[in-house]
Design a protein around this motif. Structure first.
Motif, mmCIF file in Angstrom:
data_model
loop_
_atom_site.group_PDB
_atom_site.id
_atom_site.type_symbol
_atom_site.label_atom_id
_atom_site.label_comp_id
_atom_site.label_asym_id
_atom_site.label_seq_id
_atom_site.Cartn_x
_atom_site.Cartn_y
_atom_site.Cartn_z
ATOM 1 N N LEU A 159 92.915 42.088 19.248
ATOM 2 C CA LEU A 159 91.458 42.129 19.044
ATOM 3 C C LEU A 159 90.657 41.894 20.319
ATOM 4 O O LEU A 159 89.432 41.985 20.295
ATOM 5 C CB LEU A 159 91.059 41.081 17.997
ATOM 6 N N ARG A 192 90.129 43.566 23.060
ATOM 7 C CA ARG A 192 89.286 44.679 23.515
ATOM 8 C C ARG A 192 88.035 44.808 22.654
ATOM 9 O O ARG A 192 86.922 45.003 23.163
ATOM 10 C CB ARG A 192 90.092 45.983 23.481
ATOM 11 N N GLN A 193 88.201 44.688 21.331
ATOM 12 C CA GLN A 193 87.046 44.808 20.441
ATOM 13 C C GLN A 193 86.070 43.655 20.643
ATOM 14 O O GLN A 193 84.847 43.843 20.552
ATOM 15 C CB GLN A 193 87.530 44.869 18.989
ATOM 16 N N GLN A 224 83.975 44.197 23.618
ATOM 17 C CA GLN A 224 82.947 45.174 23.292
ATOM 18 C C GLN A 224 81.785 44.508 22.547
ATOM 19 O O GLN A 224 80.614 44.773 22.835
ATOM 20 C CB GLN A 224 83.546 46.296 22.444
ATOM 21 N N LEU A 252 79.497 50.927 18.250
ATOM 22 C CA LEU A 252 80.681 50.278 17.705
ATOM 23 C C LEU A 252 81.254 51.076 16.553
ATOM 24 O O LEU A 252 80.515 51.679 15.761
ATOM 25 C CB LEU A 252 80.316 48.873 17.197
#
Length: 347
Positions: free
Chosen positions: A277, A279-280, A283, A344
């Protein structure tokens, strides 16, 4: 924020931050392995919130600094840095206790200038964390507020509140009392990982039932919702169903924010427990402590029908002041930041 203006002249002791807070002694006991209590004598109990915060309450009382609940996401972690302690393990294990808080509060509330304004408890660290079982500060605080005709609210994850339900029901006959329980994670294994020092979800649901059985309204803070871990429709539906069955009147649902050093502490945990998670999360939180407006709107669209389905949209007679304050603060932050985050993909 709650501690602005309380710094005293520094002492040259080994823990200068604690000396400034009025340190009397530090205590370790077998019953609380790994935790050190730093007992201090406070000069004030009522903390006035800054006018620019525009919170729905102007005063708070915090009997403790630091919290053994050890929630990875706790927004109050950076306050420990003012004591020359770190926002990670020190926040979880170095607990500052205002041993004279009830007496000081009683004196402040007796002043002719006091206008019986609402006082919020549990806005920084939990008033019913485990340390309260040792120091029993809340009964004195509740009595001082009640006897001075001061309305108040409590927000807690701590099931120790059940001990004080008889006192709270008596207080509610004399002043406005609002009780809120914080419960955002329904999965017991995930809860133990993210909130290792808190009572289980089942124990908190039982607390909600005990509050309502005592004839009091109970509002629930479903906060924080943790992106990609607790924001699925299945998790939220199951949680809200359980909350409704426990007798709660209303829920306030807010996504997680990660301010200051809290972000690093949480991200370290995430990289170990859920590395896929990372990377998310970069973001989502790369440009701000708050989720982008797109995520907040997406979450609202998911949550609102579930809240309506389970009858948790408007049965509360008194909205929890602490919950309202945090929601308003988040709204203002999003307005200031604008929708500057990346597009997103949410699921």
């Amino acid at each position: 924020m709650r501690w602005d203006g309380q710094a005293l002249d520094a002492d040259d002791g080994a823990l200068p931050g604690l000396e400034r807070a009025g340190l009397v002694r530090s205590v370790q006991t077998p019953e609380f392995e790994g935790i050190t209590f730093h007992e201090v004598l406070c000069k004030s109990a009522l903390n006035k919130t800054p006018e620019e915060s525009q919170l729905p309450f102007r005063y708070t009382v915090n009997a403790f600094r630091g919290c053994s609940h050890s929630c990875r996401y706790c927004f109050a972690r950076p306050t420990h840095e003012y004591l020359d302690l770190d926002a990670g393990r020190d926040f979880d294990s170095q607990i500052v206790v205002k041993t004279n808080v009830a007496a000081v509060l009683r004196k402040e509330l007796s002043r002719k200038s006091w206008k019986q304004e609402h006082v919020a408890l549990g806005t920084n660290t939990d008033p019913y964390q485990r340390a309260e079982g040792r120091y029993r500060l809340m009964p004195g605080i509740i009595r001082a507020l009640t006897e001075s005709a001061t309305p108040f609210s409590i927000l807690t994850k701590g099931t120790l509140l059940r001990r004080d339900l008889p006192l709270l029901t008596l207080a509610a006959q004399q002043v406005a009392v609002s009780i809120g329980v914080s419960l955002a994670i329904h999965d017991a294994d995930l809860q133990k990982s993210i909130e290792p020092g808190t009572p289980s979800p089942r124990a908190r649901l039982d607390l909600i039932r005990a509050i309502t059985d005592a004839g009091m309204t109970c509002n629930v803070m479903v906060a924080p919702v943790i992106p990609f871990l607790t924001d699925s429709a299945r998790h939220l539906d199951g949680l809200l169903e359980a909350i409704a069955q426990a007798g709660a009147s209303k829920v306030t649902v807010l996504p997680m924010h990660l301010r200051g050093s809290t972000k690093g502490w949480f991200m370290n945990w995430l990289s170990t427990e859920h590395p896929a998670l990372i990377r998310q999360y970069r973001q989502l939180y790369g440009r701000s402590a708050y989720v982008p407006a797109e995520y907040k709107s997406w979450l609202k669209a998911r949550v609102d029908p579930l809240v309506e389905r389970h009858g948790l949209a408007g049965r509360a007679q008194h909205r929890d002041a602490g919950a309202a304050g945090r929601e308003e603060a988040e709204r203002r932050e999003l307005v200031r930041a604008g929708s500057t985050g990346p597009t997103l993909t949410l699921f």
